[in-house]
Design an enzyme around this catalytic site. Structure first.
Site, mmCIF file in Angstrom:
data_model
loop_
_atom_site.group_PDB
_atom_site.id
_atom_site.type_symbol
_atom_site.label_atom_id
_atom_site.label_comp_id
_atom_site.label_asym_id
_atom_site.label_seq_id
_atom_site.Cartn_x
_atom_site.Cartn_y
_atom_site.Cartn_z
ATOM 1 N N ASP A 11 0.873 -1.177 0.000
ATOM 2 C CA ASP A 11 0.000 0.000 0.000
ATOM 3 C C ASP A 11 0.910 1.227 0.000
ATOM 4 O O ASP A 11 2.104 1.117 0.305
ATOM 5 C CB ASP A 11 -0.893 -0.007 1.255
ATOM 6 C CG ASP A 11 -1.788 1.240 1.329
ATOM 7 O OD1 ASP A 11 -2.244 1.712 0.270
ATOM 8 O OD2 ASP A 11 -2.019 1.750 2.444
ATOM 9 N N SER A 12 0.325 2.375 -0.298
ATOM 10 C CA SER A 12 1.093 3.622 -0.227
ATOM 11 C C SER A 12 1.564 3.883 1.199
ATOM 12 O O SER A 12 2.400 4.738 1.425
ATOM 13 C CB SER A 12 0.218 4.778 -0.683
ATOM 14 O OG SER A 12 -0.885 4.903 0.192
ATOM 15 N N TYR A 43 -0.294 8.610 -2.233
ATOM 16 C CA TYR A 43 -0.236 8.419 -3.686
ATOM 17 C C TYR A 43 -1.327 9.249 -4.376
ATOM 18 O O TYR A 43 -1.238 9.570 -5.547
ATOM 19 C CB TYR A 43 -0.507 6.955 -4.059
ATOM 20 C CG TYR A 43 0.619 5.965 -3.879
ATOM 21 C CD1 TYR A 43 1.803 6.301 -3.236
ATOM 22 C CD2 TYR A 43 0.477 4.670 -4.374
ATOM 23 C CE1 TYR A 43 2.812 5.355 -3.079
ATOM 24 C CE2 TYR A 43 1.476 3.725 -4.235
ATOM 25 C CZ TYR A 43 2.645 4.063 -3.580
ATOM 26 O OH TYR A 43 3.632 3.124 -3.436
ATOM 27 N N GLY A 44 -2.393 9.512 -3.602
ATOM 28 C CA GLY A 44 -3.641 10.021 -4.174
ATOM 29 C C GLY A 44 -3.563 11.262 -5.039
ATOM 30 O O GLY A 44 -4.371 11.441 -5.932
ATOM 31 N N CYS A 74 -4.346 -1.080 -2.118
ATOM 32 C CA CYS A 74 -4.463 0.373 -2.267
ATOM 33 C C CYS A 74 -5.380 0.635 -3.454
ATOM 34 O O CYS A 74 -5.094 0.168 -4.571
ATOM 35 C CB CYS A 74 -3.067 0.933 -2.528
ATOM 36 S SG CYS A 74 -3.010 2.689 -2.878
ATOM 37 N N ASN A 75 -6.471 1.327 -3.222
ATOM 38 C CA ASN A 75 -7.411 1.615 -4.316
ATOM 39 C C ASN A 75 -6.755 2.488 -5.381
ATOM 40 O O ASN A 75 -6.971 2.303 -6.576
ATOM 41 C CB ASN A 75 -8.633 2.378 -3.789
ATOM 42 C CG ASN A 75 -9.490 1.543 -2.872
ATOM 43 O OD1 ASN A 75 -10.530 1.054 -3.265
ATOM 44 N ND2 ASN A 75 -9.053 1.366 -1.637
ATOM 45 N N THR A 76 -5.939 3.440 -4.925
ATOM 46 C CA THR A 76 -5.315 4.380 -5.863
ATOM 47 C C THR A 76 -4.356 3.640 -6.791
ATOM 48 O O THR A 76 -4.339 3.871 -8.006
ATOM 49 C CB THR A 76 -4.564 5.479 -5.072
ATOM 50 O OG1 THR A 76 -5.429 5.972 -4.056
ATOM 51 C CG2 THR A 76 -4.139 6.608 -5.971
ATOM 52 N N GLU A 152 -1.600 8.331 8.499
ATOM 53 C CA GLU A 152 -0.189 7.914 8.470
ATOM 54 C C GLU A 152 0.525 8.299 9.759
ATOM 55 O O GLU A 152 1.409 7.601 10.230
ATOM 56 C CB GLU A 152 0.535 8.564 7.273
ATOM 57 C CG GLU A 152 0.234 7.904 5.938
ATOM 58 C CD GLU A 152 0.825 6.506 5.830
ATOM 59 O OE1 GLU A 152 2.000 6.332 6.165
ATOM 60 O OE2 GLU A 152 0.095 5.585 5.435
ATOM 61 N N CYS A 184 -10.808 3.815 0.032
ATOM 62 C CA CYS A 184 -9.371 3.937 0.319
ATOM 63 C C CYS A 184 -9.084 3.021 1.495
ATOM 64 O O CYS A 184 -9.837 3.023 2.482
ATOM 65 C CB CYS A 184 -9.052 5.391 0.672
ATOM 66 S SG CYS A 184 -7.382 5.635 1.319
ATOM 67 N N HIS A 186 -7.025 3.125 3.775
ATOM 68 C CA HIS A 186 -6.752 3.790 5.060
ATOM 69 C C HIS A 186 -8.051 4.062 5.836
ATOM 70 O O HIS A 186 -8.035 4.156 7.065
ATOM 71 C CB HIS A 186 -6.068 5.148 4.836
ATOM 72 C CG HIS A 186 -4.607 5.085 4.523
ATOM 73 N ND1 HIS A 186 -4.117 4.552 3.355
ATOM 74 C CD2 HIS A 186 -3.514 5.507 5.226
ATOM 75 C CE1 HIS A 186 -2.797 4.654 3.357
ATOM 76 N NE2 HIS A 186 -2.408 5.233 4.478
HETATM 77 N N1 DGL Z 1 -4.552 3.372 0.889
HETATM 78 C C1 DGL Z 1 -4.518 4.145 -0.323
HETATM 79 C C2 DGL Z 1 -5.778 3.884 -1.134
HETATM 80 O O1 DGL Z 1 -6.448 2.911 -0.880
HETATM 81 C C3 DGL Z 1 -4.252 5.563 0.024
HETATM 82 C C4 DGL Z 1 -3.956 6.392 -1.140
HETATM 83 C C5 DGL Z 1 -2.991 7.481 -0.930
HETATM 84 O O2 DGL Z 1 -1.867 7.214 -0.537
HETATM 85 O O3 DGL Z 1 -3.368 8.619 -1.221
HETATM 86 O O4 DGL Z 1 -6.117 4.590 -2.053
#
Ligand code: DGL
Length: 263
Positions: A11-12, A43-44, A74-76, A152, A184, A186
């Site tokens: 994940d990010s 990452y978003g 991570c969805n992104t 985070e 997301c 998170h």
């Molecule tokens: N956990 C990531 C997601 O599901 C967070 C994305 C991010 O880092 O902005 O999108």
């Protein structure tokens, strides 16, 4: 033997541990190696090309460590990079996408909300899925700007977080949503706060359990389920501070190893 190799998860940052928990619960004998790319979180707001190159970096690290399957928790990263990853690497990939379909099937008010990152909501994959499942349903999309950096840092219940959520929920409540989709990985850590802020009849849904079931199904299909019923090695690597991982994994503290690494 490959079946005894770990499930690689990235994940990010720390959010994908919400997915890891579902995977570990369903597959308690599987070794897992989790990468929290917190140095590069969030990452978003990054361009697609950058999300792809970070996802490749994480994938290659997990493959070097012998992962038998990669879960993009991570969805992104999934919505922006999974097709590229699948075309470049032979290992099976599991992705995570916002659970709008189940919400769309169950809504009575014909109105659902989604909270996700800009990267997810602006991706082609998200648009395609949303269009195909929300016919006749109002979908209120809200970017959860600023939420990932707070999570985070381990801030799960602060006035700042409260104020942001209040702002993001407002248009959804005005639209009379009866389902809130957390897009997301998170955000499941915000459920206690969200539950306090939302009317009781609004359901909160995420994709964690579905991802775990899909991981199990794909491992079975490839004959990759670990046949050994022994205590597994549960490793977590972060390229930033370890504190938040310790906080989020405190219920598993005796079983997990958390280490700072360069990747
Ligand atoms: N956990 C990531 C997601 O599901 C967070 C994305 C991010 O880092 O902005 O999108």
């Amino acid at each position: 033997m490959k079946a005894e190799a770990p499930i690689g998860i990235f994940d990010s940052g720390v959010g994908g541990t919400s997915i890891w928990k579902e995977i570990h619960q369903l597959l308690p004998y599987e070794h897992t190696l989790y990468l929290a790319d917190s140095q590069y979180a969030p990452y978003g707001n990054r361009p697609k090309e950058e999300i792809i190159s970070l996802s490749k970096k994480n994938t290659e690290y997990l493959l070097e460590k012998g992962s038998k399957i990669i879960v993009v928790a991570c969805n992104t990263a999934t919505t922006n990079a999974i097709s590229q990853l699948r075309s470049e690497y032979e290992v099976p990939f599991i992705g995570i996408e916002p659970a709008i379909k189940p919400a769309a099937l169950k809504t009575k008010t014909k109105s659902i909300g989604i909270l996700a990152t800009k990267g997810t909501l602006s991706s082609e994959l998200f648009h395609k899925t949303a269009e195909s499942v929300t016919y006749g349903i109002k979908l209120t999309e809200v970017v959860g700007e600023g939420l990932v950096p707070l999570i985070e840092k381990g801030n799960l219940d602060t006035p700042e977080l409260h104020a942001l959520l209040q702002r993001y929920l407002k248009p959804m409540l005005e639209a009379r949503i009866d389902h809130l989709v957390l897009g997301c990985s998170h955000y499941p850590y915000l459920v206690p706060l969200l539950r306090d802020m939302l009317p009781e009849d609004v359901k909160i849904i995420d994709s964690g359990e579905a991802v775990a079931r899909q991981t199990q199904a794909v491992l079975r299909q490839h004959d990759l389920l670990n046949p050994k019923k022994e205590d597994p090695k549960l490793q977590f690597y972060t390229n930033a501070q370890e504190n938040t991982l310790h906080l989020l994994l405190k219920d598993h503290a005796e079983k997990v190893q958390i280490e700072k690494k360069k990747f």
